[in-house]
Write a protein that holds these residues in place. Structure first.
Motif, PDB file in Angstrom:
ATOM      1  N   GLN A   1     -52.662 -39.880  -2.089  1.00  0.00           N
ATOM      2  CA  GLN A   1     -52.939 -38.745  -1.206  1.00  0.00           C
ATOM      3  C   GLN A   1     -51.861 -37.665  -1.280  1.00  0.00           C
ATOM      4  N   GLY A   2     -51.043 -37.706  -2.306  1.00  0.00           N
ATOM      5  CA  GLY A   2     -50.029 -36.672  -2.500  1.00  0.00           C
ATOM      6  C   GLY A   2     -48.613 -37.126  -2.237  1.00  0.00           C
TER       7      GLY A   2
ATOM      8  N   GLY B   1     -53.197 -34.473   0.195  1.00  0.00           N
ATOM      9  CA  GLY B   1     -52.098 -33.562  -0.063  1.00  0.00           C
ATOM     10  C   GLY B   1     -51.606 -32.770   1.116  1.00  0.00           C
ATOM     11  N   ARG B   2     -52.088 -33.059   2.311  1.00  0.00           N
ATOM     12  CA  ARG B   2     -51.658 -32.337   3.510  1.00  0.00           C
ATOM     13  C   ARG B   2     -51.180 -33.338   4.556  1.00  0.00           C
ATOM     14  N   VAL B   3     -50.297 -32.874   5.448  1.00  0.00           N
ATOM     15  CA  VAL B   3     -49.823 -33.736   6.520  1.00  0.00           C
ATOM     16  C   VAL B   3     -50.935 -33.894   7.550  1.00  0.00           C
ATOM     17  N   ARG B   4     -51.342 -35.148   7.760  1.00  0.00           N
ATOM     18  CA  ARG B   4     -52.404 -35.446   8.726  1.00  0.00           C
ATOM     19  C   ARG B   4     -51.838 -35.609  10.139  1.00  0.00           C
ATOM     20  N   THR B   5     -50.754 -36.376  10.260  1.00  0.00           N
ATOM     21  CA  THR B   5     -50.188 -36.629  11.580  1.00  0.00           C
ATOM     22  C   THR B   5     -48.768 -37.155  11.432  1.00  0.00           C
ATOM     23  N   HIS B   6     -48.032 -37.153  12.556  1.00  0.00           N
ATOM     24  CA  HIS B   6     -46.678 -37.719  12.622  1.00  0.00           C
ATOM     25  C   HIS B   6     -46.708 -38.929  13.552  1.00  0.00           C
ATOM     26  N   LEU B   7     -46.030 -39.975  13.157  1.00  0.00           N
ATOM     27  CA  LEU B   7     -45.834 -41.138  14.016  1.00  0.00           C
ATOM     28  C   LEU B   7     -44.335 -41.347  14.176  1.00  0.00           C
ATOM     29  N   VAL B   8     -43.923 -41.652  15.415  1.00  0.00           N
ATOM     30  CA  VAL B   8     -42.497 -41.763  15.729  1.00  0.00           C
ATOM     31  C   VAL B   8     -42.230 -43.095  16.423  1.00  0.00           C
TER      32      VAL B   8
END
Length: 516
Positions: free
Chosen positions: A291-292, A473-480
């Motif tokens: 996915q990139g 190839g794109r940022v889907r989400t952030h997990l912290v």
């Protein structure tokens, strides 16, 4: 009676068990999905069926009779054709030549151009809506877009009139209209009795086209479901299983100081990426494979076509237009393929360790001190606990885990500010993996900014402070922090939101212990 059954399918690559007694069953005229997280064995099972991977063990029954598939020719003779995301077309040949390559129609022992032309024209006309009016049998493949090439690959398989058609991520490079065309053709094939095995990272495609789906986990078959009767959230639960969450790292927390700042980075395979990586932070790259993630690391390292966007290191704008520039700007890359990208396999351990940082130790007008080079190399071997015979031995004498530590060690000698890790524990044994984890944590504790691409969700959860999940190839989400769980990673990778809970009955584990 089922058209095909596969049972007890096992395949091991060194210390990695890709398939562990997996089973699979197909019925004539159905579209059957293969689902599972990264490393679950989907592609390996497809390749066993297609004859491109020889299993360690397998029982395959076709039309009620046991068969052996020893290679692609065996598979083709039994009516099995496969299309993968990686193309098998010959760029320098025309579309028509590629379509019939290996199965050219003949008369009296000679290739029949007339028979070839008729079949080629028919399949190209069916693909016309996706290929466009300018693509003919005489068009050279090298001039086609990736989506057009993928359609030619699918047409090549359709031309063989298969009984079983495997589409393994074959829609990944297609736009929506092209995918819809492929689905129309799939429905025509299944209406005529062909069975289609469908693997896709786009869950909406699986839900649109598939009748049933088999779910794999750690190389084992855990369930087969009717797609229309199963919710997305339940599919995720079965894919992930009851996995105990790993103990999170206890390294010194990252600071607010931004070491790497990336804005609107675009390059082949990645689009509009924004990232901030702090001093001492381990940032993970999640999502299904392909996915990139690797493309992002290569773009940051200047190893791909010149990217657009902005890259700042410690507040200074840099231009990573080449690997040499990126190295001088404080970047290090541990690539995904250590054999072809990370090591000089026929050279000595000493040479491999010295190659990146040698310039730092050049003596003005005096050249190289071999005594100093050996001292530095010995220190690196001791620090990373690399098991070697001698520094003059070729790197080919090392195990996979120790070879990987040589790749890491050569970059650490250059004292980088940003370390890019592309699946660094792939193909290494458990003890080497634990030692590489320790090295990554030490880098973080020393204030290095680390970006880690891993195909193992448990690894991301154990090591990372944050994870950005990529999709096409794109940022889907952030997990912290505590949000980084296997279930959340799989849900984000498949673009799944909250849904109704359902129930899927998992298949019982085999007698030797079940899924791990």
């Amino acid at each position: 009676m089922s058209l095909l059954t596969m049972t007890g399918v096992s395949k091991r690559y060194g210390g990695v068990r890709a398939l562990d007694g997996a089973s699979f069953e197909l019925e004539a005229g159905e579209v059957h999905g293969l689902l599972g997280p990264n490393g679950s064995g989907k592609s390996t099972l497809n390749k066993v069926l297609a004859g491109t991977v020889n299993p360690d063990a397998a029982t395959i029954v076709l039309d009620g009779r046991p068969v052996e598939i020893r290679g692609p020719r065996d598979a083709a003779a039994r009516g099995i054709a496969a299309v993968y995301q990686q193309l098998s077309l010959v760029d320098s040949m025309t579309v028509g030549q590629n379509l019939v390559l290996g199965v050219e129609p003949s008369r009296a022992g000679f290739v029949s151009n007339r028979a070839s032309a008729a079949e080629i024209d028919a399949v190209l006309e069916r693909m016309r809506r996706g290929l466009g009016p300018g693509v003919t049998a005489g068009t050279e493949v090298s001039g086609l877009s990736p989506g057009q090439q993928q359609l030619v690959e699918i047409a090549k398989a359709v031309l063989r009139k298969p009984r079983i058609l495997i589409l393994d991520e074959a829609t990944a490079s297609l736009h929506r209209d092209q995918v819809n065309l492929v689905f129309e053709i799939v429905r025509e094939l299944t209406a005529a009795g062909t069975c289609v095995v469908f693997t896709s990272h786009r869950l909406e495609e699986v839900r649109t086209i598939c009748d049933r789906a088999t779910i794999l986990r750690t190389g084992r078959t855990v369930a087969t479901v009717t797609v229309a009767e199963t919710t997305e959230s339940e599919l995720v639960r079965v894919m992930v299983g009851d996995v105990a969450q790993p103990e999170r790292r206890t390294a010194t927390p990252s600071t607010d100081e931004v070491v790497l700042r990336v804005r609107n980075l675009s390059a082949p395979g990645v689009h509009g990426i924004d990232l901030d990586v702090h001093r001492g932070e381990i940032l993970g790259l999640g999502g299904l494979q392909g996915q990139g993630q690797s493309e992002l690391l290569l773009a940051l390292f200047g190893a791909t076509a010149t990217p657009s966007g902005e890259i700042d290191v410690n507040g200074r704008r840099v231009t990573n237009s080449s690997v040499v520039r990126a190295t001088g700007n404080g970047f290090a890359l541990v690539p995904g393929d250590r054999g072809s990208q990370g090591l000089f396999m026929q050279r000595s351990i000493q040479e491999n360790l010295s190659i990146v940082s040698l310039r730092r130790r050049l003596l003005a007008a005096l050249g190289i001190s071999m005594r100093k080079e050996r001292t530095v190399a010995e220190d690196a071997v001791q620090r990373l606990r690399i098991k070697i015979g001698g520094l003059d031995d070729p790197v080919t004498t090392l195990s996979g885990g120790n070879a990987q530590k040589i790749v890491i060690a050569k970059w650490l000698l250059n004292e980088p500010a940003v370390v890019l890790l592309d699946d660094p524990t792939k193909g290494v044994d458990i003890s080497a993996k634990a030692e590489i984890y320790s090295i990554i944590r030490e880098l973080s504790s020393a204030g290095v900014a680390v970006i880690l691409n891993s195909s193992d969700d448990v690894e991301l959860a154990e090591l990372c402070d944050r994870v950005v999940v990529l999709y096409e190839g794109r940022v889907r989400t952030h997990l912290v922090g505590d949000e980084i769980t296997s279930e959340n990673l799989v849900s984000a990778a498949l673009l799944i939101g909250e849904g109704d809970q359902g129930t899927v009955e998992e298949q019982p584990a085999a007698a030797d212990g079940g899924a791990r």
